[in-house]
Every structure is written in C-alpha cells, then in structure tokens.
Design a protein around this motif. Structure first.
Motif, mmCIF file in Angstrom:
data_model
loop_
_atom_site.group_PDB
_atom_site.id
_atom_site.type_symbol
_atom_site.label_atom_id
_atom_site.label_comp_id
_atom_site.label_asym_id
_atom_site.label_seq_id
_atom_site.Cartn_x
_atom_site.Cartn_y
_atom_site.Cartn_z
ATOM 1 N N VAL A 127 5.405 37.020 -20.515
ATOM 2 C CA VAL A 127 5.934 35.717 -20.912
ATOM 3 C C VAL A 127 7.434 35.829 -21.129
ATOM 4 C CG1 VAL A 127 5.883 33.936 -22.684
ATOM 5 C CG2 VAL A 127 3.751 35.000 -21.928
ATOM 6 N N LEU A 128 7.839 36.939 -21.776
ATOM 7 C CA LEU A 128 9.259 37.153 -22.021
ATOM 8 C C LEU A 128 10.019 37.283 -20.698
ATOM 9 C CD1 LEU A 128 11.135 37.426 -24.373
ATOM 10 C CD2 LEU A 128 10.745 39.879 -24.367
ATOM 11 N N TYR A 129 9.466 38.050 -19.771
ATOM 12 C CA TYR A 129 10.124 38.199 -18.471
ATOM 13 C C TYR A 129 10.261 36.842 -17.790
ATOM 14 C CZ TYR A 129 9.668 43.273 -18.677
ATOM 15 O OH TYR A 129 9.779 44.585 -19.025
ATOM 16 N N ILE A 130 9.185 36.076 -17.809
ATOM 17 C CA ILE A 130 9.226 34.770 -17.149
ATOM 18 C C ILE A 130 10.306 33.898 -17.777
ATOM 19 C CG2 ILE A 130 7.923 32.630 -16.780
ATOM 20 C CD1 ILE A 130 5.447 34.328 -16.336
ATOM 21 N N LEU A 131 10.343 33.895 -19.114
ATOM 22 C CA LEU A 131 11.362 33.103 -19.811
ATOM 23 C C LEU A 131 12.759 33.517 -19.368
ATOM 24 C CD1 LEU A 131 10.335 32.827 -23.575
ATOM 25 C CD2 LEU A 131 10.758 30.981 -21.970
ATOM 26 N N LEU B 247 -2.767 39.409 -22.474
ATOM 27 C CA LEU B 247 -2.209 38.116 -22.081
ATOM 28 C C LEU B 247 -1.331 38.256 -20.834
ATOM 29 C CD1 LEU B 247 -1.249 36.144 -25.285
ATOM 30 C CD2 LEU B 247 -2.727 35.434 -23.427
ATOM 31 N N SER B 248 -0.545 39.335 -20.785
ATOM 32 C CA SER B 248 0.280 39.550 -19.593
ATOM 33 C C SER B 248 -0.607 39.740 -18.377
ATOM 34 C CB SER B 248 1.160 40.790 -19.776
ATOM 35 O OG SER B 248 2.087 40.571 -20.795
ATOM 36 N N GLY B 249 -1.648 40.578 -18.547
ATOM 37 C CA GLY B 249 -2.567 40.815 -17.435
ATOM 38 C C GLY B 249 -3.268 39.547 -17.020
ATOM 39 N N VAL B 250 -3.568 38.704 -18.004
ATOM 40 C CA VAL B 250 -4.272 37.459 -17.716
ATOM 41 C C VAL B 250 -3.448 36.585 -16.772
ATOM 42 C CG1 VAL B 250 -4.869 35.252 -18.764
ATOM 43 C CG2 VAL B 250 -5.770 37.362 -19.728
ATOM 44 N N TYR B 259 -7.373 31.057 -10.909
ATOM 45 C CA TYR B 259 -8.233 30.617 -12.013
ATOM 46 C C TYR B 259 -7.440 29.647 -12.866
ATOM 47 C CZ TYR B 259 -11.283 31.165 -16.140
ATOM 48 O OH TYR B 259 -12.124 30.961 -17.190
ATOM 49 N N LYS B 260 -8.004 28.478 -13.139
ATOM 50 C CA LYS B 260 -7.219 27.441 -13.801
ATOM 51 C C LYS B 260 -7.178 27.657 -15.313
ATOM 52 C CE LYS B 260 -6.614 23.888 -10.534
ATOM 53 N NZ LYS B 260 -5.480 24.722 -10.057
ATOM 54 N N GLY B 261 -6.404 28.644 -15.727
ATOM 55 C CA GLY B 261 -6.287 28.922 -17.153
ATOM 56 C C GLY B 261 -4.868 28.785 -17.633
ATOM 57 N N PHE B 262 -4.631 29.349 -18.790
ATOM 58 C CA PHE B 262 -3.333 29.306 -19.441
ATOM 59 C C PHE B 262 -2.267 30.010 -18.586
ATOM 60 C CE2 PHE B 262 -0.438 31.534 -22.336
ATOM 61 C CZ PHE B 262 0.109 30.463 -23.009
ATOM 62 N N GLY B 263 -2.655 31.127 -17.971
ATOM 63 C CA GLY B 263 -1.708 31.915 -17.189
ATOM 64 C C GLY B 263 -1.164 31.166 -15.995
ATOM 65 N N ILE B 278 6.821 25.159 -20.420
ATOM 66 C CA ILE B 278 7.143 26.572 -20.663
ATOM 67 C C ILE B 278 7.285 26.819 -22.157
ATOM 68 C CG2 ILE B 278 8.808 28.415 -20.261
ATOM 69 C CD1 ILE B 278 9.581 27.094 -17.671
ATOM 70 N N GLU B 279 7.995 25.908 -22.828
ATOM 71 C CA GLU B 279 8.181 26.064 -24.277
ATOM 72 C C GLU B 279 6.842 26.135 -24.986
ATOM 73 O OE1 GLU B 279 12.410 23.634 -24.673
ATOM 74 O OE2 GLU B 279 10.495 22.665 -25.174
ATOM 75 N N ALA B 280 5.981 25.194 -24.671
ATOM 76 C CA ALA B 280 4.690 25.143 -25.353
ATOM 77 C C ALA B 280 3.878 26.398 -25.055
ATOM 78 C CB ALA B 280 3.928 23.892 -24.923
ATOM 79 N N CYS B 281 3.871 26.824 -23.795
ATOM 80 C CA CYS B 281 3.095 28.013 -23.439
ATOM 81 C C CYS B 281 3.624 29.250 -24.155
ATOM 82 C CB CYS B 281 3.136 28.248 -21.930
ATOM 83 S SG CYS B 281 2.124 27.102 -21.003
ATOM 84 N N ALA B 282 4.960 29.396 -24.156
ATOM 85 C CA ALA B 282 5.537 30.559 -24.819
ATOM 86 C C ALA B 282 5.170 30.542 -26.302
ATOM 87 C CB ALA B 282 7.051 30.565 -24.642
#
Lengths: 276, 320, 539
Positions: A127-131, B247-250, B259-263, B278-282
């Motif tokens: 997530v950090l990398y993407i940001l 979460l990163s792997g996901v 797969y229609k998930g958070f990732g 992006i803000e909300a997801c982060a």
C-alpha cells in the motif's frame, strides 16, 4: 576471513551463492551473454526451443512483440541488480544511522525515532509503495526512494535492537569509563558487532527489494517500458498466459531463483557463526 | 496494568493521526493536481478553478486536512471518480470479500504451519526438521505473483482442474477461491512454520523441559503439556503481525485472479488516480494493521502468565 | 526399596562417556567408578569441564545430545543396569527412584503453570490412580516439609513470583514427591545468595539424616563440600582422581590435583596485614545516593579509601554493591552526594571535564566474555586506552607491551582477538586495559566471580601483587566474603543500599558486630574446616 571460507563449505551457502552469482554475472555481462537485442522485435509468440519464420532460434521463445525472452531475462537481471542493490544500500545507510542513534542514546531520541518507524510500518508495504508511486510517478529513482522510505524503518528496528543489546555489554561500559566519544563508540564499538546479523538481513532484504520491483512491474507501476523487467514481462504476458504459459513462467522462475539463492545464503550465514 | 494499556492506546491514536496526515499530504498537498485527477486531463482551467473553489481547496493545507479528517471520521469518505459513487458504498462489500479470502487462508495456514513447525522443532537437526526447513525456504522465496503463475500453469493449463480467474460473477464459488487461497497460504505457511520451529527448538532445550524429562514424563507429555504452551506464545502473536504481509500479498493475488476484493479496488483506484478511493483504502488497511497489532498485544498478555499476574505480589516471609 | 542398608543405591562401574569427534578430548567421563549408599552425601567436586555434570546426567540415563555411553554399567540397587535400560523403563524410574535438583531453580520450573501443579504432576506421572484431592494434599505437605511458609499460596504461585531460594525448595519438594532412593543435586546452591545457600544446605542435610535419602551432590565449591559431604569424589578432565571419606580427603589429600584445589580455596582468614595504611585518602565518598525510579538503590553511603589500600564491598544480590561501583564511576548518575578524588568532586563533573578526568577511575568487569570487544585486537584495545589516557601513540604502544607482560601474558597476545583467550586470560587483559590509563583508583566489580577457583586464585594474586608493588588503590566489589578476606585491607558490608558495617578486614571477619555481618560470616561455606597444615601459605 577463514570464517567466510568455512561458511562456503556449507551446502546452503554454496548453492545460494552460486545462484546469486549467476544472476550477478548475467547483469554484468548482459551484452555478451544475451543472444539478441532485448528490444528487437522479431516473430511474435515463438514457443520455447522453436525457430521464428526467419529461422532464428529462441531457447525460451519470444513474447507478443517477438522479442527474445532469454535476452530480456538476462537484461532484466541488470535492471533488478542495479535498482534493487541501490535501493537496499540507501535503505541500509538510513536505517543504520538512525538505528545506532536510537540504540545508543535511548530516551527521547529513541522514542521519537521509534514512533516514526511505527507509523511507517503501520502501512502494509505494498500500500505504501502504491501511494508513493502514485504520488511521485514510476521511475527507477522513485523506486529507490520508495524502498528507502518503506524499508529503512524495519532496518532501523533491527539495528536499534542490536545496538541496545550491545550497549548493555561491559565493553561499552569500559569505553565510556575510558572517556570515548559517542561517535567512536557507535561506529567503532557497536557497529562492527552488528555486522553478522545485518549481513543475514541484507541478503533477505535484497531479495525482498527484488521482489518489490517485480511486483511493481507486475502491477504496471514499475519501470516504464520498454526496459526489460521481470515483473513487467509477467504483466505483459498475463492476458495470453493460459495459451502461452512460457511468456510468464520463465520470468517467474528467474525472480524465484534469485530470491531462493538469497534466502539460502541468508540461512547458511545465519547458522555459520553459531558453529564457529 | 491499566496505565500500560492507556499508553498503548494513546500511541495507537498518535500513529493513526500521523498516518492520516501522511496519506493526505501525499495525495492532496498539490490542489491543482487533485483537480486534474478528479476532473480528468481534458478539463478546462475554469472548470478546475470552480471545482477547487466549491470544495474548499483555497483554505490553508492544515485546515483542509482537518476538515477532511473530520469528514472521514464521520463516514464521509468522498466520491469515487472512477465509480462515480460514494466510496463508503463500495468499500465495505469489497473488504468483506477480502475477509473471506483472508479467513480461508488463515484456516489453511495455521494448522499446517503449526504442525510443520512443531514436527521440525521437536528434534532439531532431524530428517523431518531438514525437510521442513527446505520446504519453508522454498515457499518463502517464491513471490505471490510467481507462485500464482506456477499454480495456474499446473492446475489450469496442464491439468485443467480449476478456473484461472476468480471473478465470482455468478456468486460465490468454492472452485474459484481454491487457487488464491493456495497462493496466499503457501507463502505464509512457510514463514509461520519457521517461527513455530524456532520457538519450539528454544523451548525444547529449556531447563524446565529438562526438568520434565527428569520427572519421568513421556515424550508426548513433554511436548503437549510443557513445551507447546510456552512455544506458542511467540507464533500466535506473530500470526497477527503477519497481517500487513498478508494484505500486500492479497493485493497481488486478487489482481492476478481478478478477484473482486479490497486489493483490486485499491489497484484500480491507483491506476485511475481515484484520490478519494486511494485515501480510504490506505486508511482502512492501516486500521486493519493497527487493530491486529493491538489484538496481538492482548493475546500475548493473555497467554503469558508473567504479564497477566505480574502485579500480584509474591508471598513474602521466611524461606527467602 | 527394601534393600539392605549396606548395599549401594547406585553403583557406577567403569563408565566412560564419549565426546563427539572433534572435541578437545575423547571422553567426557573416563573409566569412573563410584557408589552412593542410603543416608549419605557423596560430593562430586571438580572445576568446569571436569565431567561432573555429564556424570550426573548419565545416572539419569539422560546424556546431552552428541554424547554417548562408551562402556561401563550404572547399577541401581545392584540389580538393574540403567545405562542399558529401555527408554520406557528409564522414564518410570526417573522421579520415582532417582530424582534431580537443579542449578537454576527458577529456570527449572515451567513458567506457564503454577508450581503446585508441577509438583502434582509427579503423582500424575508415577501414580496415575491417585485421586486429585490426595495429590493436592500431598503436594501441600511436601511444600510444608521443605519449610516453605504458607504452602497454599506457594502452591498456586508461578515460578516468577517466588525468590530463587523458594524456587529451589519447590524443586526439592517436587524431587521428594515419590520418596526416591537417590537424589542428584547438580550445583543446587551455586545460583543462590550465601545466606540462602546455607539454608538450602541445611535442608539437604536434613533430608539425608531424617529421610535417609542417598544424595549425589555435584559442586565446584570445596567450602560446600566441607560443610555437607560424608564422602568426596574429585574429578579432573573426566577422570576420577581421588575418592574417599570427607575427613580424609579434606585433611590428608593424596592426589596432587586435590591438594592444588584445596590450596586454592579462599578461606575466611584475613590476609596478613601489610604496611600500615596511608593517612592520605585516595577517594572520599560522602552521602552518595542513587535511585532506580522510586527505588532507593543507594542511601547516603559514606566511606574513605586510603591511598594504596584495598576496600572490599561485600553484599548479597540486591544490596546495591554494584550500583555503588557504577555510581562512583558515573555509569549511572548519582541522585546526591559527593565522590572526592584529589579534592575534586567526581560526581558532579560534566561534559568535557568529566571526559578528561574519566581516566582517574577505571573498572575491571565481571563477565570475562562481555567486557572485551570481540572485534578488536588486544593490542588495539590497550593502545587506544593509553592514548585516551593522554599518552602519545608510540608511548601507548610500548606501554601496552609492558602491561601485557606485567599481567602475565606474552607480547604475542597483543595481535590476537579476545576469542583466542580463556576466561582467566581475558580478566588479565581487562586488568591491563584498566591500568593502561594510569588510573588512581581501580574498581573491580565481581571480577573473579565467573572464574574457576584455581584461576580465581591466580587473578587475585595478580591483583594483590600489582597493588603491593605499584601502590594501586582498589575498590573490590564481591558477594563472597572469602574472596574479600584474601585481598582486602578494609571491608564494607552492604545491605539494602546501606553500609551496615565498615572496618579493617580482620575486625570484620573475626569480630563482626552487626547482626547481618554475623549472619554472613556464619553462612560462608567451609568455615568450620581447617586447611591441611602443610598447605598453609607462608605468612
């Protein structure tokens, strides 16, 4: 020195070292080793061990644009070794410096630095990398920046823990009672004694950084095309993967073997000092 | 004890504030860029100016940030420019999908890694130990996108047993979730098994296990009653700390299998410069991480009698 | 259990235990024969590496990994060979016929369960039919038998809530659960304070007298042997060099090694007085205090060390003696008071002034393995110390050569790193490093505690020689009154952060006045024993 030679006798170190060395050699001598120009388009989607219409032989086949996959893998090694090496090195420079400060001084400095590290480490790495990449854009330099920002806190924690431990030993107390300066104690007394665990960690982290570059390439956030990049090759070939698995399997083998080599190396080196 | 947890909570609040600040700083410090991202490349300067004015972007950064934070806390997470819907209407459902994936992974990975780790750690240096250690190095060396490729090549291309995508267009499908779960579990199992092994090795060489041996306890009693309880303290807390990795792997795995998930949501948001999303997801991902850290602290305190009973004073008196 | 009183409980017959290939010798234990009878304590004595602990493990049929029995038998009650018994049979004997008491009592108890439950487990293993209520009843009785106060509370306590002495009593209670014929005690008092040690030794002696257990007692401390042994077996390098009645071995040792060990035992007899103490003070400590958070670790400590004298500060763990050393030398900050050296207060120096004067106070540390940086060569360390002490590099280098010889090492040692040296040699290097700065006072913090007794004696002799020859002023921190007796001109006894008694060594050791000093002197092991007349060092 003899300790390193003894370590080489361990099968994990020898095999791991060999795998890593092969990729480093590929990176160094890519021009000599690669059979074709990695950017040159020929016959598309030649299967492994097949020949194109022009009669050119392709050991691992060609991709959608007809570029030789083996050549792209070899040049891709250069991309990975350069950028992963650079990014890991800068991350270490930052992590060691602030880790020594926190571990030696403790108190407010330690608490402040640890808090910052906690904040950064609260992000899932990707997530950090993407940001960061979304903010700064995709380029080699930005990848180095992103990796430094994301990995330095983890290195910081390791160095800090090691420094805290070494700080409590009597030889540090001896240095203090001798009137040694803080910088001398950090650099000459503490740092050399952290090198063993740091070498192990560095092997693994170099692997993680390689994977990160691969993952960013896979997500289409990595180095801009047409730079040969293992992750990017997987991304390009994904749509056709069911019909032409060779497009994606070989780059995946490449990155897995590099990481496996580094893991074996780290594992072997971790056990080596304990046996000495 | 209460004070310790108070400090911990304060720290968590501090971390969350800092994180929100970083996220906002990264994505919205340059108002003009935000306008371009929201309105698109082909919007006119007048349109952007108007939009910035309407959304209060003329205020100083700090005020904007506080306003954003305030709205965020009350569930106003802004509009997704990509989906043209409020973020809050999309994100929870996607998070639930990922939750299913994560739970299935945990269900596979926890028993597998504990079994492997305990088997390996019971006798350090044994054949089982070496075999399991090699397996662990192997699985932790293959990144998720590569193991996804390998597994797909085997199960989809060669054997034709499983579908190569997990879009779940016709509702939940067990067959479609097998590959993503396998990819995630493979990596995590190796990692956790190594930790269980290390912890087990340490405990098996401890003085109290030797005491149990000298009491005449059988091997099964030593492992099950004396070693396991102490050996599991570290790994159980590590499971929780693994969530950021998971979460990163996901993200990678979901993208690979569509797969229609958070990732995939975060990934598409990133590709489309969907700032609010992006803000909300982060923020959500960090909340998940921090929550699991807190859970890990609680578990540790609960499992370790030293922490749990530290305040009750020892009986004093003769007998030193 | 109904064996005749004369038959040995256990007989070790020509046992050899092989070390793994590549070790420094072939056998950990070589051709050892001995036996333990009902109602006697056999002490197995030896220094580290003598094989005494391996032997005790072999009696339980639980050799550490890598070791294996090469030859010999271990006969229980004269009828069963433990060395070749099946694992299942061994398990049923362990705890029931032979039980063990360990060196680190706190670590020997499982941290995850209340200790009472761990005693009850003995019954669960060896008497599964016993009802739960009876198990509990019996374990409470065992706790009471070992003189633990409030057995019910101890029963539900965790190991970390008990003191070391209490843990050791719990471990003993556990060992007694099945009324085993043989108790093996492996250094059971080494980790304990001296007054606690005396109490545990009394308890073990009571077990022998009242319950008629046979006890194999492994120790490195001849003082303990003198207090408790009926018979003594002396081990060296895996071999049994001498075995016999305690009185005979202790007064008329036949083997040279036994004589050497006996000669090395520090006694409580104060060393002969040297030259009268100087009237000039090297250091004056005035109302020195220190805190750890709310705890007052030092409470207004006062004393003066005359120039060229040795002051030994004696106390048990937690008495504040190490805090005193660290506070004087400014490794921890004082909360009040003064440390006067050359009419300047060392306790309030700051910044560069402190750094400049650090050289005056140097320290020799406890742990020979932690006090030298493993990454630096000895010569590098000594030269650096000289340079920091104000010498020019060339001068510091020649001083390093002179110093390394003065502490009894060869000049070649300068090129090596600490790994190349034994514990005793490392302490010598530590002494050389302290002296390289030409300090006016050297503080030795438990500097010989981690060493074997013969090495301990050599290092003490070195310190003594340096002090007499060069007029060194020494502040010696120790938990062992016997060590203090060997080296001190003055003794200060500390307890709970205060000095309870201070005076000339002879007065403290022979005519203690404070009740706590009297207790300490009384608890020193081997006090009743007089060393063989021929071995008395020349006065």
């Amino acid at each position: 020195m003899s300790r390193w030679l003894a370590a080489l006798r361990r099968p994990t170190v020898a095999i791991g070292g060999l795998m890593v060395t092969v990729w480093i050699l590929c990176a160094l001598f890519a021009n000599l080793l690669a059979p074709y120009d990695p950017l040159l388009s020929g016959d598309p989607l030649v299967l492994p061990l097949g020949r194109g219409a022009s009669g050119a032989f392709h050991l691992l086949g060609t991709d959608l644009l007809g570029r030789d996959i083996l050549s792209r893998l070899i040049f891709g090694a250069r991309t990975v070794v350069i950028w992963a090496g650079l990014a890991t090195a800068t991350a270490y420079a930052v992590g060691i410096a602030i880790g020594l400060l926190a571990g030696f001084y403790g108190g407010v400095i330690d608490r402040a630095l640890s808090f910052i590290a906690n904040v950064v480490l609260s992000f899932p790495v990707l997530v950090l990398y993407i940001l960061i990449i979304v903010t700064l854009g995709a380029s080699g330099v930005n990848i180095v920046l992103a990796v430094t920002f994301a990995s330095a806190p983890a290195i910081f924690r390791l160095v800090r823990a090691l420094a805290l431990d070494i700080r409590s030993r009597d030889f540090i107390a001896a240095a203090i009672t001798q009137g040694e300066g803080a910088v001398h104690i950090m650099v000459m007394e503490i740092l050399p004694n952290t090198l063993g665990p740091l070498t192990v960690d560095a092997c693994l982290r170099l692997g993680y950084t390689s994977i990160t570059i691969g993952v960013l390439g896979f997500l289409g956030l990595g180095l801009p095309p047409p730079t040969p990049d293992w992750g990017g090759m997987v991304n390009d070939g994904r749509a056709m993967a069911i019909a032409f698995p060779h497009l994606v399997v070989f780059p995946c083998l490449a990155i897995s073997s590099l990481m496996l080599g580094l893991s074996l190396l780290a594992d072997g080196l971790r056990e080596a000092p304990a046996r000495a | 004890m209460a004070r310790r947890w108070g400090v911990r909570l304060a720290e968590i609040v501090g971390v969350m504030l800092a994180v929100s600040c970083i996220v906002y700083l990264m994505l919205e410090v340059n108002a003009d860029e935000v306008a371009v991202k929201v309105l698109g490349q082909f919007s006119t300067p007048e349109q952007r100016h108007l939009w910035l004015h309407e959304n209060g972007y003329e205020r100083p950064f700090l005020l904007r940030y506080l306003g954003w934070l305030w709205h965020f806390l009350w569930g106003d997470w802004g509009m997704s420019t990509h989906y043209r819907e409020p973020v809050i209407d999309i994100l929870p459902a996607r998070l639930a999908h990922t939750g299913i994936l994560a739970c299935a992974t945990l269900v596979v990975m926890i028993p597998a890694s504990f079994l492997l780790g305990i088997l390996a750690g019971m006798r350090e240096g044994s054949l089982a130990d070496r075999a399991i250690s090699v397996f662990c190095i192997l699985t932790t060396s293959v990144p998720e996108f590569a193991s996804a490729v390998f597994l797909a090549a085997i199960f989809v291309f060669w054997l034709g047993l499983l579908p190569g995508a997990s879009t779940m267009t016709e509702g939940f499908s067990l067959r479609e979730i097998v590959l993503p779960v396998l990819v995630l579990a493979l990596y995590a199992t190796g990692y956790l098994a190594r930790i269980v092994r290390a912890s087990m090795v340490e405990v098996m060489t401890s003085a109290y296990v030797r005491t149990a041996l000298m009491k005449g306890a059988s091997p099964s009693r030593i492992v099950l009653r004396h070693a396991l309880r102490n050996a599991l303290i570290a790994p159980v807390t590590v499971i929780m700390l693994q969530v950021p990795w998971l979460l990163s792997g996901v993200i990678v795995t979901e993208v690979f299998f569509a797969y229609k998930g958070f990732g995939t949501l975060l990934y598409e948001a990133a590709l489309n410069s969907d700032v609010a999303m992006i803000e909300a997801c982060a923020m959500v991902s960090v909340v998940v991480v921090v929550a699991t850290q807190l859970l890990s602290d609680l578990l540790y305190a609960w499992l370790n009698p030293r922490m749990r009973r530290a305040e009750r004073p020892a009986p004093q008196g003769a007998g030193v | 259990m109904d064996t005749p009183a004369t038959a040995p409980i256990i007989a070790v017959e020509h046992v050899s235990i092989a070390l793994p290939r590549g070790a420094d010798r072939r056998f950990a234990v070589e051709d050892v024969s001995l036996e333990v009878r009902r109602g006697e304590i056999l002490c197995v004595v030896g220094e580290s590496g003598s094989g005494k602990s391996v032997l005790s493990a072999a009696l339980m049929g639980a050799l550490p990994r890598g070791l294996r029995l090469d030859s010999g038998r271990v006969m229980l009650h004269g009828e069963e060979d433990l060395a070749h018994a099946a694992p299942r049979r061994l398990r049923s004997l362990r705890g029931r016929e032979i039980a063990m008491i360990f060196q680190e009592p706190m670590a020997a108890l499982n941290p995850a369960f209340p200790v009472g439950q761990q005693i009850e487990e003995m019954f669960a293993i060896h008497a599964p039919a016993m009802p739960a209520a009876e198990r509990r009843q019996r374990s409470l009785q065992l706790l009471a038998d070992t003189h633990l106060p409030d057995p019910a509370r101890i029963h539900r306590a965790y190991a970390h809530q008990l003191s070391g002495g209490q843990c050791q009593r719990v471990v003993i209670a556990m060992a007694l659960a099945m009324q085993p014929a043989l108790l093996i005690a492996d250094e059971p008092t080494t980790a304990l304070d001296v007054t606690t040690q005396a109490q545990i030794l009394r308890l073990i002696d009571e077990l022998k007298r009242v319950h008629r257990h046979g006890i194999l007692f492994v120790t490195h401390d001849f003082g303990v042997v003198a207090d408790i042994a009926d018979r003594v077996a002396v081990m060296q390098g895996g071999r049994l060099v001498e075995i016999g009645d305690a009185a005979a071995v202790l007064t008329r040792p036949r083997h040279a090694y036994t004589r050497q060990l006996l000669a090395a035992i520090p006694s409580l007899t104060p060393r002969p007085a040297g030259a009268p103490l100087s009237a000039q003070a090297a250091m004056r400590v005035e109302r020195l205090s220190a805190r750890y958070g709310p705890i007052r670790a030092l409470r207004e400590v006062n004393f003066t060390i005359p120039k060229g004298a040795t002051l030994a500060v004696v106390g048990e763990s937690g008495s504040g003696k190490s805090t005193l050393a660290k506070t004087i030398i400014r490794l921890t900050e004082p909360s009040g008071g003064r440390v006067m050296i050359d009419e300047q207060d060392f306790a309030t120096l700051r910044g560069a002034a402190l750094t400049r004067r650090r050289r005056l106070l140097q320290m020799i540390f406890q742990d020979p393995f932690g006090s030298l940086n493993p990454r630096r060569s000895v010569g590098d360390m000594l030269t650096r110390a000289g340079v920091l002490g104000g010498a020019r590099p060339a001068e510091a280098r020649s001083r390093a050569v002179a110093l390394i010889e003065r502490v009894g090492l060869k000049p070649e040692a300068l090129a090596r790193k600490p790994q190349a040296f034994s514990g005793g040699q490392r302490q010598r290097i530590g002494i050389a490093r302290a002296l390289a700065m030409l300090p006016s006072i050297v503080i030795a913090d438990e500097s010989v505690s981690a060493l074997d007794v013969s090495v301990q004696q050599q290092v003490l002799a070195l310190l003594d020689a340096l002090q007499r020859r060069e007029g060194l002023t020494l502040l010696f921190i120790t938990h062992d009154l016997r060590v203090a007796a060997q080296i001190a001109d003055l003794i200060a006894v500390m307890r709970r952060g205060e000095i309870v008694e201070f005076g000339p060594a002879a007065q403290i050791l022979l005519h203690p006045r404070h009740p706590y000093t009297i207790e300490l002197v009384g608890a020193a092991p081997g006090r009743a024993w007089q060393r063989p007349a021929a071995e008395e060092p020349p006065a």
